[in-house]
Design a protein around this motif. Structure first.
Motif, mmCIF file in Angstrom:
data_model
loop_
_atom_site.group_PDB
_atom_site.id
_atom_site.type_symbol
_atom_site.label_atom_id
_atom_site.label_comp_id
_atom_site.label_asym_id
_atom_site.label_seq_id
_atom_site.Cartn_x
_atom_site.Cartn_y
_atom_site.Cartn_z
ATOM 1 N N GLN A 1 -9.011 13.104 12.440
ATOM 2 C CA GLN A 1 -8.890 11.851 11.694
ATOM 3 C C GLN A 1 -7.782 11.993 10.649
ATOM 4 O O GLN A 1 -7.652 13.052 10.028
ATOM 5 N N LEU A 2 -7.002 10.941 10.505
ATOM 6 C CA LEU A 2 -5.940 10.904 9.505
ATOM 7 C C LEU A 2 -6.227 9.749 8.557
ATOM 8 O O LEU A 2 -6.463 8.627 9.011
ATOM 9 N N VAL A 3 -6.173 10.016 7.262
ATOM 10 C CA VAL A 3 -6.456 8.987 6.267
ATOM 11 C C VAL A 3 -5.320 8.935 5.267
ATOM 12 O O VAL A 3 -5.080 9.908 4.541
ATOM 13 N N GLU A 4 -4.626 7.790 5.223
ATOM 14 C CA GLU A 4 -3.526 7.603 4.275
ATOM 15 C C GLU A 4 -4.046 7.016 2.970
ATOM 16 O O GLU A 4 -5.040 6.287 2.950
ATOM 17 N N SER A 5 -3.334 7.312 1.907
ATOM 18 C CA SER A 5 -3.624 6.718 0.605
ATOM 19 C C SER A 5 -2.363 6.753 -0.230
ATOM 20 O O SER A 5 -1.379 7.412 0.136
ATOM 21 N N GLY A 6 -2.402 6.047 -1.348
ATOM 22 C CA GLY A 6 -1.288 6.088 -2.289
ATOM 23 C C GLY A 6 -0.396 4.862 -2.277
ATOM 24 O O GLY A 6 0.541 4.780 -3.075
ATOM 25 N N GLY A 7 -0.655 3.928 -1.379
ATOM 26 C CA GLY A 7 0.148 2.721 -1.356
ATOM 27 C C GLY A 7 -0.173 1.820 -2.535
ATOM 28 O O GLY A 7 -1.088 2.091 -3.321
ATOM 29 N N GLY A 8 0.613 0.755 -2.665
ATOM 30 C CA GLY A 8 0.378 -0.188 -3.755
ATOM 31 C C GLY A 8 1.573 -1.076 -3.977
ATOM 32 O O GLY A 8 2.505 -1.117 -3.171
ATOM 33 N N LEU A 9 1.525 -1.781 -5.093
ATOM 34 C CA LEU A 9 2.604 -2.681 -5.491
ATOM 35 C C LEU A 9 3.454 -1.980 -6.548
ATOM 36 O O LEU A 9 2.921 -1.469 -7.545
ATOM 37 N N VAL A 10 4.761 -1.969 -6.341
ATOM 38 C CA VAL A 10 5.662 -1.301 -7.271
ATOM 39 C C VAL A 10 6.935 -2.140 -7.396
ATOM 40 O O VAL A 10 7.336 -2.828 -6.452
ATOM 41 N N GLN A 11 7.553 -2.079 -8.561
ATOM 42 C CA GLN A 11 8.798 -2.801 -8.772
ATOM 43 C C GLN A 11 9.963 -2.055 -8.138
ATOM 44 O O GLN A 11 9.896 -0.831 -7.953
ATOM 45 N N PRO A 12 11.014 -2.756 -7.798
ATOM 46 C CA PRO A 12 12.216 -2.071 -7.283
ATOM 47 C C PRO A 12 12.674 -0.983 -8.239
ATOM 48 O O PRO A 12 12.686 -1.171 -9.456
ATOM 49 N N GLY A 13 13.024 0.149 -7.669
ATOM 50 C CA GLY A 13 13.416 1.302 -8.473
ATOM 51 C C GLY A 13 12.260 2.224 -8.799
ATOM 52 O O GLY A 13 12.485 3.331 -9.316
ATOM 53 N N GLY A 14 11.058 1.786 -8.510
ATOM 54 C CA GLY A 14 9.883 2.591 -8.821
ATOM 55 C C GLY A 14 9.597 3.642 -7.757
ATOM 56 O O GLY A 14 10.359 3.811 -6.790
ATOM 57 N N SER A 15 8.483 4.347 -7.941
ATOM 58 C CA SER A 15 8.118 5.456 -7.054
ATOM 59 C C SER A 15 6.658 5.354 -6.628
ATOM 60 O O SER A 15 5.820 4.798 -7.351
ATOM 61 N N LEU A 16 6.393 5.888 -5.464
ATOM 62 C CA LEU A 16 5.041 6.074 -4.966
ATOM 63 C C LEU A 16 4.973 7.397 -4.214
ATOM 64 O O LEU A 16 5.980 7.846 -3.646
ATOM 65 N N GLY A 111 -3.126 7.298 11.698
ATOM 66 C CA GLY A 111 -3.999 6.886 10.616
ATOM 67 C C GLY A 111 -4.134 5.372 10.600
ATOM 68 O O GLY A 111 -3.555 4.673 11.431
ATOM 69 N N GLN A 112 -4.891 4.872 9.618
ATOM 70 C CA GLN A 112 -5.162 3.437 9.558
ATOM 71 C C GLN A 112 -4.101 2.668 8.783
ATOM 72 O O GLN A 112 -4.048 1.443 8.851
ATOM 73 N N GLY A 113 -3.259 3.383 8.044
ATOM 74 C CA GLY A 113 -2.159 2.747 7.326
ATOM 75 C C GLY A 113 -2.487 2.440 5.880
ATOM 76 O O GLY A 113 -3.651 2.277 5.501
ATOM 77 N N THR A 114 -1.436 2.388 5.071
ATOM 78 C CA THR A 114 -1.560 2.002 3.671
ATOM 79 C C THR A 114 -0.402 1.067 3.332
ATOM 80 O O THR A 114 0.735 1.307 3.730
ATOM 81 N N GLN A 115 -0.705 0.000 2.600
ATOM 82 C CA GLN A 115 0.290 -1.027 2.312
ATOM 83 C C GLN A 115 1.158 -0.627 1.139
ATOM 84 O O GLN A 115 0.656 -0.209 0.078
ATOM 85 N N VAL A 116 2.468 -0.756 1.322
ATOM 86 C CA VAL A 116 3.437 -0.559 0.246
ATOM 87 C C VAL A 116 4.187 -1.869 0.062
ATOM 88 O O VAL A 116 4.754 -2.405 1.021
ATOM 89 N N THR A 117 4.177 -2.379 -1.148
ATOM 90 C CA THR A 117 4.888 -3.611 -1.459
ATOM 91 C C THR A 117 5.823 -3.353 -2.626
ATOM 92 O O THR A 117 5.388 -2.924 -3.694
ATOM 93 N N VAL A 118 7.107 -3.590 -2.390
ATOM 94 C CA VAL A 118 8.112 -3.413 -3.430
ATOM 95 C C VAL A 118 8.624 -4.799 -3.806
ATOM 96 O O VAL A 118 9.304 -5.461 -3.031
ATOM 97 N N SER A 119 8.291 -5.211 -5.000
ATOM 98 C CA SER A 119 8.636 -6.563 -5.422
ATOM 99 C C SER A 119 8.629 -6.654 -6.944
ATOM 100 O O SER A 119 7.845 -5.980 -7.612
ATOM 101 N N SER A 120 9.514 -7.502 -7.462
ATOM 102 C CA SER A 120 9.527 -7.739 -8.902
ATOM 103 C C SER A 120 8.660 -8.954 -9.247
ATOM 104 O O SER A 120 8.530 -9.302 -10.414
#
Length: 120
Positions: A1-16, A111-120
């Motif tokens: 089993q593979l489990v992703e984590s750590g995604g989220g909403l971040v502004q341009p120029g940011g890090s995850l 894995g099931q995937g994790t959402q990454v959104t880069v937006s201001s």
């Protein structure tokens, strides 16, 4: 089993920092890839690491900004993403292929995937 984590909403120029934790098997003999699927776009291979073959891979679009690493004690793969851009938005998946070099095109576990959104 593979489990992703750590995604989220971040502004341009940011890090995850994405994580992909494996259970039930050891990553040591696998190539592990990160893929992403953006809205209205196909699947893209972003990065890959294969300790068994001593190889890594980065898509041109992320070179110099993303870093892939693996912690065999934690049995976890990480994707450090810096200087994020709106085009990096998507669902990020980790996937594995047994005893392969990078890049991988036909993984056998996902894995099931994790959402990454880069937006201001």
């Amino acid at each position: 089993q593979l489990v992703e984590s750590g995604g989220g909403l971040v502004q341009p120029g940011g890090s995850l920092n994405l994580s992909c934790a494996a259970s039930g098997f050891t990553l040591r003999n696998f190539a592990i890839g990160w893929f992403r699927r953006a809205p209205e776009k196909g699947r893209e291979g972003v990065s890959c690491i294969s300790d068994s073959h001593g190889s890594t891979y980065y898509a041109d679009s992320v070179k110099g900004r993303f870093t892939i690493s693996v912690d065999h004690v934690k049995n976890t793969v990480f994707l450090q993403m810096n200087n994020l851009k709106p085009d990096d938005t998507g669902v990020y998946y980790c996937a594995t292929l047994y005893y392969s070099r990078c890049p991988i095109t036909s993984p056998d576990y996902w894995g099931q995937g994790t959402q990454v959104t880069v937006s201001s």
